[in-house]
Write an enzyme that holds these catalytic residues in place. Structure first.
Site, short mmCIF file in Angstrom:
data_model
loop_
_atom_site.label_atom_id
_atom_site.label_comp_id
_atom_site.label_asym_id
_atom_site.label_seq_id
_atom_site.Cartn_x
_atom_site.Cartn_y
_atom_site.Cartn_z
N ARG A 62 0.83 -1.20 0.00
CA ARG A 62 0.00 0.00 0.00
C ARG A 62 0.87 1.25 0.00
NH1 ARG A 62 -1.17 3.98 2.94
NH2 ARG A 62 0.03 3.21 4.70
N VAL A 63 0.49 2.19 -0.85
CA VAL A 63 1.03 3.54 -0.80
C VAL A 63 -0.15 4.48 -0.65
CG1 VAL A 63 3.17 3.06 -2.07
CG2 VAL A 63 1.11 3.70 -3.32
N SER A 64 0.11 5.67 -0.14
CA SER A 64 -0.99 6.57 0.20
C SER A 64 -1.61 7.31 -0.98
CB SER A 64 -0.52 7.60 1.23
OG SER A 64 -0.14 6.95 2.40
N THR A 65 -0.81 7.61 -2.00
CA THR A 65 -1.33 8.43 -3.10
C THR A 65 -0.96 7.81 -4.45
OG1 THR A 65 0.66 9.79 -3.29
CG2 THR A 65 -1.03 10.54 -1.72
N GLN A 71 2.75 8.12 -5.50
CA GLN A 71 3.77 7.30 -4.86
C GLN A 71 3.96 5.98 -5.60
OE1 GLN A 71 2.09 7.37 -0.90
NE2 GLN A 71 3.75 8.68 -0.20
#
Length: 175
Positions: free
Chosen positions: A7-10, A13
């Site tokens: 998982r990355v936030s945006t 990324q």
């Protein structure tokens, strides 16, 4: 089965660093998403938890990829334990089945939550300071805009030149 959750936030990324770190585990099924961990309402996280069966192992890069909130992380780990799913974090290397492991997990989760709240606080302060420095009232300044402004100042471009380059100088000049 060896399952990975990345998982990355945006959208901006890149998940390559996490994928590279998890390759050593010969992952059979990947669940990846670009969503904030502010809560557990994430489609790929739910899909992974539904997909995983007793005896499976879920690999994550670090606990902050799973959840940024202490309660959320502990609930997710408990949910996995109830389904007899093992959770392995590349970075922390903690056995959550032991009392010491549970203590360490709780402490790491609290630190991650603290770190997230500090980051958001710093971003809000930085945005406010940038608005004050630029003299622009109202409207919001995006973090990418702030970063660009700092970069431009760092290479010697004046604020007026920067505004002209961005097409904002007419707005400021009229004030």
């Amino acid at each position: 089965m060896r399952i990975a959750y990345v998982r990355v936030s945006t959208e901006e990324q890149n998940e390559a660093r996490q994928r590279e770190a998890l390759k050593q585990y010969r992952i059979e099924k990947w669940f990846c998403e670009k969503r904030s961990a502010k809560d557990t309402n994430r489609p790929q996280l739910e899909a992974m938890l539904e997909f995983a069966r007793s005896g499976d192992t879920i690999y994550i890069h670090d606990f902050s990829r799973l959840a940024r909130n202490t309660q959320d992380l502990l609930r997710l780990v408990q949910r996995m334990q109830q389904k007899e799913i093992q959770l392995i974090s590349c970075q922390e290397q903690i056995d959550t089945a032991t009392a010491t492991g549970k203590l360490m997990l709780t402490m790491i989760a609290a630190i991650n939550e603290f770190e997230r709240s500090i980051c958001w606080s710093d971003k809000r302060k930085e945005s406010r300071l940038q608005k004050e420095r630029s003299g622009i009232r109202g409207g919001s300044v995006f973090s990418s805009q702030i970063a660009l402004n700092y970069y431009m100042e760092g290479i010697g471009i004046t604020k007026l030149q920067n505004l002209k380059l961005q097409g904002s100088w007419r707005l400021v000049a009229r004030r």
